[in-house]
Design a protein around this motif. Structure first.
Motif, PDB file in Angstrom:
ATOM      1  N   ILE A   4       0.849  -1.184   0.000  1.00 32.09           N
ATOM      2  CA  ILE A   4       0.000   0.000   0.000  1.00 32.09           C
ATOM      3  C   ILE A   4       0.884   1.233   0.000  1.00 32.09           C
ATOM      4  O   ILE A   4       1.953   1.240   0.610  1.00 32.09           O
ATOM      5  CB  ILE A   4      -0.957   0.019   1.210  1.00 32.09           C
ATOM      6  N   THR A   5       0.446   2.232  -0.719  1.00 32.69           N
ATOM      7  CA  THR A   5       1.135   3.516  -0.723  1.00 32.69           C
ATOM      8  C   THR A   5       0.311   4.476   0.111  1.00 32.69           C
ATOM      9  O   THR A   5      -0.878   4.671  -0.150  1.00 32.69           O
ATOM     10  CB  THR A   5       1.286   4.054  -2.158  1.00 32.69           C
ATOM     11  N   TYR A   6       0.923   5.031   1.132  1.00 36.09           N
ATOM     12  CA  TYR A   6       0.244   5.968   2.010  1.00 36.09           C
ATOM     13  C   TYR A   6       0.344   7.371   1.446  1.00 36.09           C
ATOM     14  O   TYR A   6       1.296   7.716   0.767  1.00 36.09           O
ATOM     15  CB  TYR A   6       0.861   5.921   3.416  1.00 36.09           C
ATOM     16  N   CYS A   7      -0.642   8.193   1.784  1.00 38.54           N
ATOM     17  CA  CYS A   7      -0.684   9.572   1.323  1.00 38.54           C
ATOM     18  C   CYS A   7       0.003  10.472   2.341  1.00 38.54           C
ATOM     19  O   CYS A   7      -0.273  10.399   3.535  1.00 38.54           O
ATOM     20  CB  CYS A   7      -2.128  10.012   1.129  1.00 38.54           C
ATOM     21  N   ASN A   8       0.873  11.342   1.868  1.00 33.89           N
ATOM     22  CA  ASN A   8       1.590  12.237   2.783  1.00 33.89           C
ATOM     23  C   ASN A   8       0.932  13.610   2.886  1.00 33.89           C
ATOM     24  O   ASN A   8       1.541  14.557   3.366  1.00 33.89           O
ATOM     25  CB  ASN A   8       3.061  12.372   2.382  1.00 33.89           C
ATOM     26  N   ASN A   9      -0.299  13.726   2.473  1.00 35.81           N
ATOM     27  CA  ASN A   9      -1.031  14.990   2.544  1.00 35.81           C
ATOM     28  C   ASN A   9      -1.440  15.218   4.007  1.00 35.81           C
ATOM     29  O   ASN A   9      -2.437  14.682   4.477  1.00 35.81           O
ATOM     30  CB  ASN A   9      -2.258  14.943   1.643  1.00 35.81           C
ATOM     31  N   THR A  10      -0.680  16.028   4.704  1.00 38.02           N
ATOM     32  CA  THR A  10      -0.911  16.229   6.142  1.00 38.02           C
ATOM     33  C   THR A  10      -2.142  17.080   6.435  1.00 38.02           C
ATOM     34  O   THR A  10      -2.603  17.102   7.577  1.00 38.02           O
ATOM     35  CB  THR A  10       0.320  16.881   6.798  1.00 38.02           C
ATOM     36  N   SER A  11      -2.697  17.748   5.463  1.00 41.10           N
ATOM     37  CA  SER A  11      -3.889  18.559   5.704  1.00 41.10           C
ATOM     38  C   SER A  11      -5.186  17.793   5.435  1.00 41.10           C
ATOM     39  O   SER A  11      -6.272  18.357   5.573  1.00 41.10           O
ATOM     40  CB  SER A  11      -3.851  19.832   4.863  1.00 41.10           C
ATOM     41  N   CYS A  12      -5.093  16.532   5.111  1.00 39.97           N
ATOM     42  CA  CYS A  12      -6.277  15.719   4.844  1.00 39.97           C
ATOM     43  C   CYS A  12      -6.975  15.373   6.161  1.00 39.97           C
ATOM     44  O   CYS A  12      -6.365  14.822   7.072  1.00 39.97           O
ATOM     45  CB  CYS A  12      -5.883  14.434   4.112  1.00 39.97           C
ATOM     46  N   PRO A  13      -8.282  15.655   6.259  1.00 33.71           N
ATOM     47  CA  PRO A  13      -9.009  15.364   7.494  1.00 33.71           C
ATOM     48  C   PRO A  13      -9.589  13.948   7.561  1.00 33.71           C
ATOM     49  O   PRO A  13     -10.166  13.570   8.574  1.00 33.71           O
ATOM     50  CB  PRO A  13     -10.140  16.396   7.467  1.00 33.71           C
ATOM     51  N   PHE A  14      -9.431  13.153   6.518  1.00 25.24           N
ATOM     52  CA  PHE A  14     -10.081  11.844   6.437  1.00 25.24           C
ATOM     53  C   PHE A  14      -9.192  10.736   7.005  1.00 25.24           C
ATOM     54  O   PHE A  14      -8.602   9.939   6.280  1.00 25.24           O
ATOM     55  CB  PHE A  14     -10.476  11.532   4.990  1.00 25.24           C
ATOM     56  N   LYS A  15      -9.137  10.670   8.320  1.00 23.91           N
ATOM     57  CA  LYS A  15      -8.278   9.697   8.994  1.00 23.91           C
ATOM     58  C   LYS A  15      -8.770   8.255   8.853  1.00 23.91           C
ATOM     59  O   LYS A  15      -8.043   7.313   9.096  1.00 23.91           O
ATOM     60  CB  LYS A  15      -8.111  10.072  10.450  1.00 23.91           C
ATOM     61  N   SER A  16     -10.017   8.079   8.433  1.00 25.34           N
ATOM     62  CA  SER A  16     -10.537   6.733   8.233  1.00 25.34           C
ATOM     63  C   SER A  16     -10.088   6.133   6.903  1.00 25.34           C
ATOM     64  O   SER A  16     -10.230   4.924   6.684  1.00 25.34           O
ATOM     65  CB  SER A  16     -12.065   6.732   8.315  1.00 25.34           C
ATOM     66  N   CYS A  17      -9.528   6.946   6.025  1.00 25.60           N
ATOM     67  CA  CYS A  17      -9.033   6.467   4.735  1.00 25.60           C
ATOM     68  C   CYS A  17      -7.866   5.507   4.968  1.00 25.60           C
ATOM     69  O   CYS A  17      -6.973   5.779   5.768  1.00 25.60           O
ATOM     70  CB  CYS A  17      -8.577   7.662   3.893  1.00 25.60           C
ATOM     71  N   LYS A  29       5.505  -3.029  15.050  1.00 25.85           N
ATOM     72  CA  LYS A  29       6.832  -2.471  15.295  1.00 25.85           C
ATOM     73  C   LYS A  29       7.903  -3.554  15.447  1.00 25.85           C
ATOM     74  O   LYS A  29       9.085  -3.273  15.365  1.00 25.85           O
ATOM     75  CB  LYS A  29       6.800  -1.584  16.534  1.00 25.85           C
ATOM     76  N   GLU A  30       7.485  -4.784  15.657  1.00 32.19           N
ATOM     77  CA  GLU A  30       8.429  -5.884  15.788  1.00 32.19           C
ATOM     78  C   GLU A  30       8.941  -6.349  14.424  1.00 32.19           C
ATOM     79  O   GLU A  30       9.980  -6.978  14.337  1.00 32.19           O
ATOM     80  CB  GLU A  30       7.770  -7.060  16.518  1.00 32.19           C
ATOM     81  N   LYS A  31       8.207  -6.049  13.387  1.00 29.86           N
ATOM     82  CA  LYS A  31       8.596  -6.463  12.039  1.00 29.86           C
ATOM     83  C   LYS A  31       9.187  -5.285  11.293  1.00 29.86           C
ATOM     84  O   LYS A  31       8.801  -4.145  11.509  1.00 29.86           O
ATOM     85  CB  LYS A  31       7.372  -6.978  11.280  1.00 29.86           C
ATOM     86  N   THR A  32      10.116  -5.559  10.417  1.00 30.19           N
ATOM     87  CA  THR A  32      10.652  -4.520   9.552  1.00 30.19           C
ATOM     88  C   THR A  32       9.719  -4.374   8.362  1.00 30.19           C
ATOM     89  O   THR A  32       9.456  -5.333   7.655  1.00 30.19           O
ATOM     90  CB  THR A  32      12.067  -4.891   9.060  1.00 30.19           C
ATOM     91  N   GLU A  33       9.192  -3.192   8.192  1.00 35.40           N
ATOM     92  CA  GLU A  33       8.275  -2.917   7.088  1.00 35.40           C
ATOM     93  C   GLU A  33       8.808  -1.737   6.283  1.00 35.40           C
ATOM     94  O   GLU A  33       9.334  -0.774   6.838  1.00 35.40           O
ATOM     95  CB  GLU A  33       6.877  -2.558   7.605  1.00 35.40           C
ATOM     96  N   TYR A  34       8.659  -1.824   5.004  1.00 30.32           N
ATOM     97  CA  TYR A  34       8.952  -0.702   4.123  1.00 30.32           C
ATOM     98  C   TYR A  34       7.625  -0.091   3.724  1.00 30.32           C
ATOM     99  O   TYR A  34       6.666  -0.811   3.447  1.00 30.32           O
ATOM    100  CB  TYR A  34       9.707  -1.157   2.874  1.00 30.32           C
ATOM    101  N   VAL A  35       7.561   1.216   3.720  1.00 31.99           N
ATOM    102  CA  VAL A  35       6.328   1.876   3.306  1.00 31.99           C
ATOM    103  C   VAL A  35       6.632   2.824   2.159  1.00 31.99           C
ATOM    104  O   VAL A  35       7.732   3.368   2.056  1.00 31.99           O
ATOM    105  CB  VAL A  35       5.661   2.650   4.462  1.00 31.99           C
ATOM    106  N   SER A  36       5.637   3.000   1.326  1.00 32.12           N
ATOM    107  CA  SER A  36       5.728   3.956   0.234  1.00 32.12           C
ATOM    108  C   SER A  36       4.774   5.098   0.546  1.00 32.12           C
ATOM    109  O   SER A  36       3.690   4.882   1.091  1.00 32.12           O
ATOM    110  CB  SER A  36       5.315   3.313  -1.089  1.00 32.12           C
ATOM    111  N   VAL A  37       5.197   6.301   0.214  1.00 33.77           N
ATOM    112  CA  VAL A  37       4.323   7.460   0.391  1.00 33.77           C
ATOM    113  C   VAL A  37       4.295   8.262  -0.900  1.00 33.77           C
ATOM    114  O   VAL A  37       5.261   8.274  -1.660  1.00 33.77           O
ATOM    115  CB  VAL A  37       4.768   8.366   1.564  1.00 33.77           C
TER     116      VAL A  37
END
Length: 59
Positions: A4-17, A29-37
């Motif tokens: 999944i690619t996360y959105c880095n738009n910090t002004s977005c109010p839709f936290k349920s997205c 936090k126990e696993k190493t994860e790579y994230v895309s933004v």
């Protein structure tokens, strides 16, 4: 591993997205994860509708 690619738009109010950056905190936090933004602020229909309504309400 999540794909999944996360959105880095910090002004977005839709936290349920599912793409909202706030959900990165929920990763194991126990696993190493790579994230895309990426900034989906210019293509997200829900966010664009929100902005249009904000502009209309400011008149």
């Amino acid at each position: 591993m999540l794909d999944i690619t996360y959105c880095n738009n910090t002004s977005c109010p839709f936290k349920s997205c599912e793409r909202h950056l706030i959900h990165v905190k929920e990763l194991d936090k126990e696993k190493t994860e790579y994230v895309s933004v990426a900034n989906f602020g210019g293509t997200c229909r829900e966010y664009l509708s929100y902005l249009v309504n904000e502009v209309k309400n400011d008149d």
